[in-house]
Design a protein around this motif. Sequence first.
Motif: not given
Length: 249
Positions: A88-94, A136-139, A141-148, A238-248
């Motif tokens: 899921d995080g590869v798209k943010y590689f650039p 990563v914070t905006i991402l 909330f965008v990806k998970n909504g309140a679930g973030f 990368c760790v912070y991005l992982k938290d944003a994509l998979h916050p649980h």
Amino acid sequence: MAEEAKGGGLEFHPMDQFLVKPLFGGDAVHWYTVTNVTLWMAIAVLAIAALMVLGTSGRAIVPNRVQSIAELFYGFVYKMVEDVTGKDGVKYFPYIMTLFVFIFFSNFLGLIPMSFTTTSHIAVTAVLAIAVFLTVTILGFVKNGAGFLSLFWVSAAPLALRPILAVIEIISYFVRPVSHSIRLAGNMMAGHAVLKVFAGFAAIAAISPVSVLAVVAIYGLEVLVSAIQAYVFTILTCVYLKDALHPHH
């Protein structure tokens, strides 16, 4: 580097190397002033472009040395992003690749004598860290909504401890840009200051051989630190991005 003090001793100014100075007349620094900081940031950008764009323009099947180095950077960062964040995080590689090569080149260009280490300034590293934090914070909330917000709720802990841990998690989350930026700037500034102090002692004949050996050793350590700090900043991103994509938890 070292000047004779009025009392007859040596006077060191190891922090002078971090002063921001205008390149064209005057001492005032405004937002539009071209300084030594902007100069070496521009050199870093040009060096990156030369390596990643011009060096790979041929796209040879059997790469030359420049293309091999560019592909090594690409493969190293891509593997890091994939391993830490998942597919899921590869798209943010650039974006992460850009961070890594900019910090890497800025650190190593700062090792050139009479150059300027842009990453030794908290103003530079803070911008990079805040950009990562906001992204990563905006991402999240965008990806998970309140679930973030579940990132701050440790569901595996006993119920009585969860509110306390939530407060700790929130504080640690908002401290991220501070630690992220100070770690890089502090390491670069400290190493270069120590290097200049030992170089200043080379003016004293009695200890100059020891001073030269110390400079060589510290310079070798600074080469290692320059690479490690670029890696640490990037892998934390990368760790912070992982938290944003998979916050649980």
